[in-house]
Design a protein around this motif. Structure first.
Motif, short mmCIF file in Angstrom:
data_model
loop_
_atom_site.label_atom_id
_atom_site.label_comp_id
_atom_site.label_asym_id
_atom_site.label_seq_id
_atom_site.Cartn_x
_atom_site.Cartn_y
_atom_site.Cartn_z
N LYS A 165 41.21 40.34 37.29
CA LYS A 165 40.62 39.30 38.13
C LYS A 165 41.50 38.95 39.32
O LYS A 165 41.01 38.53 40.36
CB LYS A 165 40.37 38.05 37.28
CG LYS A 165 39.35 38.28 36.17
CD LYS A 165 39.15 37.01 35.34
CE LYS A 165 38.12 37.25 34.23
NZ LYS A 165 37.94 36.05 33.39
N ASP A 166 42.82 39.11 39.19
CA ASP A 166 43.71 38.78 40.30
C ASP A 166 43.42 39.65 41.51
O ASP A 166 43.37 39.15 42.64
CB ASP A 166 45.18 38.94 39.88
CG ASP A 166 45.59 37.91 38.84
OD1 ASP A 166 44.87 36.91 38.70
OD2 ASP A 166 46.62 38.12 38.17
N ALA A 167 43.26 40.95 41.28
CA ALA A 167 42.98 41.85 42.39
C ALA A 167 41.63 41.55 43.01
O ALA A 167 41.48 41.57 44.24
CB ALA A 167 43.03 43.30 41.90
N GLN A 168 40.63 41.25 42.19
CA GLN A 168 39.31 40.93 42.73
C GLN A 168 39.36 39.64 43.53
O GLN A 168 38.75 39.54 44.61
CB GLN A 168 38.29 40.81 41.59
CG GLN A 168 36.86 40.54 42.05
CD GLN A 168 36.27 41.68 42.87
OE1 GLN A 168 36.84 42.77 42.94
NE2 GLN A 168 35.14 41.44 43.51
N ALA A 169 40.10 38.67 43.05
CA ALA A 169 40.23 37.40 43.78
C ALA A 169 40.90 37.63 45.12
O ALA A 169 40.54 37.01 46.13
CB ALA A 169 41.02 36.40 42.95
N GLN A 170 41.89 38.53 45.15
CA GLN A 170 42.57 38.84 46.41
C GLN A 170 41.63 39.52 47.39
O GLN A 170 41.66 39.25 48.59
CB GLN A 170 43.78 39.75 46.13
CG GLN A 170 44.70 39.94 47.32
CD GLN A 170 45.41 38.67 47.73
OE1 GLN A 170 45.60 37.77 46.92
NE2 GLN A 170 45.79 38.59 48.99
N ARG A 171 40.75 40.39 46.87
CA ARG A 171 39.79 41.05 47.74
C ARG A 171 38.79 40.04 48.32
O ARG A 171 38.43 40.11 49.50
CB ARG A 171 39.04 42.12 46.95
CG ARG A 171 39.85 43.39 46.73
CD ARG A 171 39.14 44.35 45.79
NE ARG A 171 39.78 45.66 45.78
CZ ARG A 171 39.34 46.71 46.44
NH1 ARG A 171 38.25 46.61 47.17
NH2 ARG A 171 39.99 47.86 46.39
N VAL A 172 38.34 39.11 47.49
CA VAL A 172 37.42 38.08 47.98
C VAL A 172 38.09 37.25 49.07
O VAL A 172 37.48 36.91 50.09
CB VAL A 172 36.97 37.18 46.81
CG1 VAL A 172 36.20 35.96 47.33
CG2 VAL A 172 36.11 37.96 45.82
N LYS A 173 39.37 36.94 48.86
CA LYS A 173 40.12 36.17 49.86
C LYS A 173 40.20 36.92 51.17
O LYS A 173 40.00 36.35 52.25
CB LYS A 173 41.53 35.88 49.32
CG LYS A 173 42.39 35.07 50.27
CD LYS A 173 43.77 34.82 49.66
CE LYS A 173 44.67 34.06 50.62
NZ LYS A 173 46.02 33.84 50.05
N HIS A 174 40.49 38.23 51.12
CA HIS A 174 40.55 39.04 52.33
C HIS A 174 39.20 39.04 53.05
O HIS A 174 39.14 38.92 54.28
CB HIS A 174 40.95 40.47 52.00
CG HIS A 174 42.42 40.70 51.92
ND1 HIS A 174 43.26 40.55 53.01
CD2 HIS A 174 43.22 41.07 50.89
CE1 HIS A 174 44.50 40.81 52.65
NE2 HIS A 174 44.51 41.13 51.38
N ALA A 175 38.13 39.22 52.28
CA ALA A 175 36.80 39.28 52.88
C ALA A 175 36.46 37.98 53.62
O ALA A 175 35.89 38.00 54.72
CB ALA A 175 35.75 39.56 51.81
#
Length: 461
Positions: A165-175
């Motif tokens: 989930k950490d990596a997915q959360a980081q991707r959402v933040k970038h988007a």
């Protein structure tokens, strides 16, 4: 002898024999540290019991599938960055317990799964996944069915997603944090573009399917995106008829894609930079470098091609392309199978079925069916062979050895035609690799080494 149902975790040290041959004392000390500081503490927390400890691994019994999967996940998370790497396998089934020892198919299958896992990874049988449910919160990715020696039927397996989930959360933040801007191409088409990361500039060429926002969260075939954004100032755009750029444009030719890349350079204020291109984007990047040699300091071309499907002396290539297009006309919006799924399976056959389905849905976000067909017609007639001798910058050509659409010979033709090019084959069939592809670390290493050798030049302010 007691019989029971148990969850079994099999652990094995990667490259144990080679390590022992090089330095047995240091290897044994490193293993002792790993087991004392990681494996045993995690097994205790998960209520497991180590019933067999070998020099190069361990077998662990758990009372629940959930505890077994959670413990294997925790061990591999703790091991990230360690010089020692482990493989892990998890299965649930009947076992025979003789005092402290455990025997049975569950042990054998767990060991088979462990041997098939990637270094630092873990494979979980569908049986274990179904029994555990989602109660432990460990993200799993379907890897399809695997056949093992000594096991009668294929086993459907899942890999433990250590990014979680950490990596997915980081991707959402970038988007969400992207500042989307618009450039104007030569014919007036609006081209959406953005930049992420800091440092040296790298420009990505537009390709067939992209969407600046959804690329982060819905495109599993973009292992390059987080990496390049972390290390560089990455500038990229949605080509025409894609994502946030103008859609429904009738003028979709290869030259227009090259115009779109020039509009991106101009809008971002980049005078000269290395360009990364994948598949169609590789051909676009090469053509741009030939036409504007003073603006490209290096080319990184992944699974690109010199000739489109209709320009090759291979009727079977064009037949595959027509099959994808024919199916898409009748089943574009179908949930499964659809032309979008055939496209994903043809280009990324060694990605997980789950990611193929996710990419098929990403295509639907990125473009309409009509725009998909327009770009397909453009791809078929690409021919950049006359332009290659005009490229004046160094080029790194990365190509999948078992590519099913743009075969390896297309990458070799790129390398042969560009005066200062280096060809690197990748042992994969994936056109654009997900970041769990076994060859992706090799590709990243090649990209990093290549970029380090290109001298920095001042850019426009």
């Amino acid at each position: 002898m007691e019989r029971a149902i148990a969850a079994i975790v099999s652990l094995d040290v990667v490259g144990y024999s080679q390590r022992m041959a090089r330095n047995p004392d240091a290897t044994l000390e490193d293993l002792r540290t790993v087991f004392d500081t990681v494996v045993r503490p995690r097994v205790r927390i998960g209520n497991g019991r180590i019933f067999k400890l070998m020099g190069d691994g361990a077998l662990v019994r758990f009372g629940t599938a959930s505890d077994a999967i959670a413990t294997a996940h925790a061990i591999q998370k703790d091991m990230q960055g360690n010089a020692i790497q482990l493989r892990a396998g998890v299965h649930v089934g009947d076992v025979s317990i003789n005092q402290e020892d455990v025997f049975g198919d569950a042990v054998n299958v767990a060991a088979r799964l462990q041997s098939a896992a990637q270094p630092g990874g873990c494979l979980v049988s569908r049986v274990a996944q179904q029994i555990a449910g989602g109660s432990n919160g460990v993200p799993l990715k379907s890897e399809g069915a695997l056949t093992f020696k000594g096991v009668l039927a294929p086993i459907e397996v899942f890999s433990v997603d250590l990014r979680g989930k950490d990596a997915q959360a980081q991707r959402v933040k970038h988007a969400k944090s992207q500042n989307i801007r618009f450039a104007t191409s030569r014919d007036g088409t609006r081209i959406a573009w953005t930049e992420t990361g800091q440092g040296r500039t790298v420009v990505k060429a537009p390709n067939w399917v992209q969407h600046l926002e959804s690329d982060w969260t819905h495109n599993p075939m973009n292992g390059w995106l987080p990496h390049l954004s972390h290390h560089y100032r990455l500038i990229r755009c949605d080509g025409r008829n894609n994502g946030l750029s103008d859609r429904g444009i009738a003028d979709v030719t290869f030259d227009r894609f090259v115009d779109d890349l020039k509009a991106l350079f101009d809008a971002a204020g980049v005078s000269r930079a290395p360009v990364f291109g994948a598949s169609l984007g590789a051909a676009v990047a090469a053509a741009f470098a030939a036409r504007y040699p003073d603006r490209v300091s290096g080319l990184i071309l992944l699974s690109g091609f010199v000739h489109g499907l209709a320009k090759r002396n291979r009727p079977q290539d064009l037949a595959l392309g027509h099959a994808m297009m024919d199916l898409s006309r009748d089943a574009w919006d179908a949930s499964y199978p659809s032309g979008r799924h055939l496209f994903a399976q043809a280009f990324f056959p060694e990605s997980s079925p789950q990611d193929q389905d996710l990419y098929a849905r990403f295509i639907q976000m990125a473009m309409t069916h009509e725009d998909f067909l327009r770009i397909s017609d453009c791809v078929d007639v690409v021919d950049i062979e006359p332009l290659l001798p005009d490229i004046r910058c160094p080029a790194l050509i990365l190509h999948a050895d078992r590519e099913r659409v743009h075969f390896k010979d297309q990458g070799q033709k790129l390398a042969a035609g560009i005066p200062d090019a280096r060809f690197v084959g990748l042992d994969t069939a994936n056109n654009n690799m997900p970041d769990y592809d076994p060859e992706w670390p090799k590709a990243l290493h090649e990209i990093e080494s290549f970029l380090q050798d290109i001298p920095d030049l001042p850019e426009m302010s």
